[in-house]
Design a protein around this motif. Sequence first.
Motif, short mmCIF file in Angstrom:
data_model
loop_
_atom_site.label_atom_id
_atom_site.label_comp_id
_atom_site.label_asym_id
_atom_site.label_seq_id
_atom_site.Cartn_x
_atom_site.Cartn_y
_atom_site.Cartn_z
N HIS A 139 0.91 -1.36 -0.05
CA HIS A 139 0.01 -0.15 -0.03
C HIS A 139 0.79 1.22 -0.09
O HIS A 139 1.84 1.49 0.88
CB HIS A 139 -0.93 -0.03 1.10
CG HIS A 139 -1.95 -0.90 1.23
ND1 HIS A 139 -3.19 -0.95 0.42
CD2 HIS A 139 -2.14 -2.32 1.91
CE1 HIS A 139 -3.72 -2.07 0.78
NE2 HIS A 139 -3.06 -2.76 1.60
N GLN A 140 0.39 2.15 -0.94
CA GLN A 140 0.95 3.54 -0.87
C GLN A 140 -0.31 4.47 -0.36
O GLN A 140 -1.35 3.93 -0.47
CB GLN A 140 1.75 4.02 -2.13
CG GLN A 140 2.85 2.97 -2.44
CD GLN A 140 3.38 3.42 -3.82
OE1 GLN A 140 2.88 4.22 -4.75
NE2 GLN A 140 4.54 2.68 -4.29
N GLU A 180 -0.78 7.56 -2.09
CA GLU A 180 -1.55 8.39 -2.92
C GLU A 180 -1.68 7.78 -4.31
O GLU A 180 -2.40 8.24 -5.14
CB GLU A 180 -0.78 9.80 -3.33
CG GLU A 180 -0.34 10.67 -1.98
CD GLU A 180 -1.68 10.95 -1.35
OE1 GLU A 180 -2.66 11.42 -2.15
OE2 GLU A 180 -1.73 11.14 -0.25
N GLN A 181 -1.45 6.31 -4.47
CA GLN A 181 -1.49 5.81 -5.75
C GLN A 181 -1.82 4.26 -5.40
O GLN A 181 -1.35 3.74 -4.46
CB GLN A 181 -0.39 6.09 -6.71
CG GLN A 181 1.05 5.41 -6.10
CD GLN A 181 2.00 5.87 -7.07
OE1 GLN A 181 1.90 6.56 -8.06
NE2 GLN A 181 3.26 5.16 -7.25
N ARG A 182 -2.34 3.87 -6.38
CA ARG A 182 -2.62 2.26 -6.49
C ARG A 182 -1.23 1.75 -6.31
O ARG A 182 -0.56 2.11 -7.34
CB ARG A 182 -3.51 2.08 -7.68
CG ARG A 182 -3.60 0.51 -8.04
CD ARG A 182 -4.49 0.26 -9.36
NE ARG A 182 -4.50 -1.00 -9.54
CZ ARG A 182 -5.56 -1.80 -9.75
NH1 ARG A 182 -6.66 -1.20 -9.96
NH2 ARG A 182 -5.47 -3.06 -10.10
N PHE A 183 -1.21 0.51 -5.77
CA PHE A 183 0.05 -0.01 -5.92
C PHE A 183 -0.41 -1.79 -6.08
O PHE A 183 -1.39 -2.00 -6.61
CB PHE A 183 0.93 0.06 -4.58
CG PHE A 183 2.34 -0.33 -4.57
CD1 PHE A 183 2.84 0.08 -5.91
CD2 PHE A 183 2.89 -1.09 -3.58
CE1 PHE A 183 4.31 -0.52 -5.69
CE2 PHE A 183 4.43 -1.47 -3.60
CZ PHE A 183 4.90 -0.96 -4.87
N PRO A 206 -5.03 -1.06 -2.82
CA PRO A 206 -5.40 0.23 -3.01
C PRO A 206 -4.69 1.57 -2.16
O PRO A 206 -3.97 1.24 -1.28
CB PRO A 206 -7.07 0.38 -2.55
CG PRO A 206 -6.85 -0.81 -1.46
CD PRO A 206 -5.89 -1.71 -1.94
N ALA A 207 -4.70 2.70 -2.77
CA ALA A 207 -4.03 3.70 -2.00
C ALA A 207 -4.83 4.00 -0.81
O ALA A 207 -6.03 3.97 -0.73
CB ALA A 207 -4.19 5.04 -2.99
N LYS A 234 -2.88 11.40 7.19
CA LYS A 234 -2.65 11.39 5.79
C LYS A 234 -3.73 12.18 5.21
O LYS A 234 -4.82 12.15 5.09
CB LYS A 234 -2.46 10.09 5.21
CG LYS A 234 -1.42 9.19 5.47
CD LYS A 234 0.05 10.21 5.29
CE LYS A 234 1.34 9.58 6.08
NZ LYS A 234 2.38 10.38 5.84
#
Length: 158
Positions: A87-88, A90-93, A96-97, A158
């Motif tokens: 997981h990040q 701000e973006q899908r990895f 999900p973000a 966040k």
Amino acid sequence: MSGKQGVGTRGWILIALLGIAACGGKEASPPAAGGTPAASAGGGLSAFQLEHGFGPVTDVVELPAAIDPAMAKQGQDVFEMKCAACHQMEQRFVGPALGDVVERRSPAFIMNFILNPQENIEEHPVGKELLAQFMSFMPNQGVTREEARAILEYLRTK
């Protein structure tokens, strides 16, 4: 007796039993409190389960207005060790973000998903949707309830 007999009593009983088995043999669940369409679409889940998922958190989690910096730091440490590989913010990895997850999901849902990912992915509509979207199961990382609460506190930053 001829070989052309009609369906006897035993045959009808067998047909009835097979019909019941094919339908699941379960009674229809009444709609969750309020009878909302979302509750009906949840496949028999209670209103609480639809909003907060499955797991050990069985009450609404009330969060204080102020973030606890020490708890958030602990949550960051656990997140970096057990969650950041997938997981990040701000973006899908792989998954999900999570940067805005506290705006999209209840605190109890987030904690239950962390603590009980398998059941939530297999049984909850949101989990099923995430599995279809990401094609990956979230593994159970053995996070404790206290660690899940700390991760939640970190996510609030966040």
